[in-house]
Design an enzyme around this catalytic site. Structure first.
Site, PDB file in Angstrom:
ATOM      1  N   GLU A   1       1.036  -1.570   0.194  1.00  0.00           N
ATOM      2  CA  GLU A   1       0.209   0.065  -0.242  1.00  0.00           C
ATOM      3  C   GLU A   1       0.447   1.126  -0.190  1.00  0.00           C
ATOM      4  O   GLU A   1       1.285   2.215   1.097  1.00  0.00           O
ATOM      5  CB  GLU A   1      -1.172  -0.316   0.760  1.00  0.00           C
ATOM      6  CG  GLU A   1      -2.051   1.227   1.184  1.00  0.00           C
ATOM      7  CD  GLU A   1      -3.096   1.237   2.176  1.00  0.00           C
ATOM      8  OE1 GLU A   1      -4.090   2.067   2.524  1.00  0.00           O
ATOM      9  OE2 GLU A   1      -2.223   1.081   3.275  1.00  0.00           O
TER      10      GLU A   1
ATOM     11  N   LYS B   1      -3.000  -1.911  -2.977  1.00  0.00           N
ATOM     12  CA  LYS B   1      -3.807  -1.066  -2.249  1.00  0.00           C
ATOM     13  C   LYS B   1      -2.982   0.256  -2.811  1.00  0.00           C
ATOM     14  O   LYS B   1      -2.184   0.984  -2.091  1.00  0.00           O
ATOM     15  CB  LYS B   1      -3.720  -1.457  -1.526  1.00  0.00           C
ATOM     16  CG  LYS B   1      -5.417  -0.284  -0.474  1.00  0.00           C
ATOM     17  CD  LYS B   1      -5.328  -0.726   1.052  1.00  0.00           C
ATOM     18  CE  LYS B   1      -6.615   0.055   2.042  1.00  0.00           C
ATOM     19  NZ  LYS B   1      -7.164  -0.205   2.933  1.00  0.00           N
TER      20      LYS B   1
END
Length: 298
Positions: A180, A217
């Site tokens: 992420e 993400k």
């Protein structure tokens, strides 16, 4: 975890229709999350009571009628939540066995101060021990977050290198990492940063061996469809989107324009929910949020 369960979870994450619920607020963000839930700091005494309140909130969400694999594919947990129980079962088992939802664990320990336009992850002490414990609880994968504030090529390359380094440790323990590297939605150079990030991620993915599969993400990109080629990469299970501070409606509207991203929303999922609500009102409000995020993820 039995290999059959792992294979079922991976198939659900790769092919399922729905989104990932982020239930992983940690120490710094817990008081804010509780405040939005109608639980102010004068309503609990000390850290243990605070974490008890947030666990009750998460339990209420997890056991709500609409919180099932029909629309929610996975859920990201905080370490204390993983070690806690829902309905007398360890949380990860309750999610998978009772709700059909794939459990993930947040593993990062917060962010370093900004340098080169980015915030790297702080060191993660005892990571391998935590990953082995997570595997024992039936956790499928992990999530680790860093932040990109401006289009600085050197900084973005460093963030991505760190993400893949941690990701490889996760893979070595038999779990699937969600990398992420969040691009700050308020960045004046967001679109440029995303182009650099995409190129760095592609290089990192190309260097992975067969079987070293990861998830990504990412902030919802300024240019629609920017990350479609990453979603199609053979080493990528799924690309999911963070809401990044957008309201639920704006996040959903932007996500609906990304054909190959699904949601992984936190604040947007819990928007409008309060402890004081009756169960009927709580379940109706949560069900409405779930449906909005689900529709945007299709």
């Amino acid at each position: 975890m039995a290999s059959a369960a792992f294979a079922d979870m991976k198939k659900q994450m790769a092919e399922g229709q729905g989104f990932i619920a982020a239930l992983d607020q940690s120490g710094g963000s817990t008081p804010k999350a509780l405040g939005l839930y109608g639980v102010t700091e004068d309503m609990y005494d000390g850290e243990a009571a605070m974490y008890d309140e947030i666990h009750q909130m998460r339990t209420r969400i997890i056991t709500a009628p609409d919180f099932t694999k029909a629309k929610v594919l996975g859920a990201i947990l905080f370490e204390r939540t993983m070690r806690g129980e829902v309905g007398g079962k360890p949380t990860a088992l309750a999610l998978w066995e009772d709700r059909g939802i794939v459990p993930f664990l947040k593993i990062d320990k917060g962010l370093e101060a900004e340098a080169n336009g980015v915030q790297m992850m702080k060191p993660i002490p005892g990571l391998e021990e935590t990953l082995k414990e997570a595997a024992g609880f039936g956790i499928f994968g992990t999530k680790e977050r860093s932040v990109i504030n401006e289009a600085n090529a050197e900084g973005i390359a460093a963030v991505v290198a760190q993400q893949f380094e941690v990701g490889k440790t996760v893979l070595s323990c038999g779990l699937v990492p969600i990398l992420e590297p969040e691009v700050n939605i308020k960045s004046a150079t967001k679109a440029e940063a995303e182009e650099i990030l995409k190129a760095e991620l592609a290089k990192g993915l190309d260097a992975l061996d067969e079987g070293q599969d990861v998830m990504l993400k990412l902030s919802i990109p300024t240019v629609d469809g920017l990350y479609d080629s990453l979603a199609d990469h053979p080493r990528v299970v799924r690309v999911v989107a963070l809401s990044g501070g957008y309201s639920t409606d704006e996040a959903c509207e932007r996500l609906a324009r990304q054909p190959k991203m699904i949601a992984s929303f936190s604040r947007a999922l819990a928007e409008g929910l309060t402890k004081q609500m009756s169960d009927a009102d709580f379940n109706a409000a949560l069900g409405s949020n779930i449906d909005k995020i689900y529709q945007a993820s299709l």
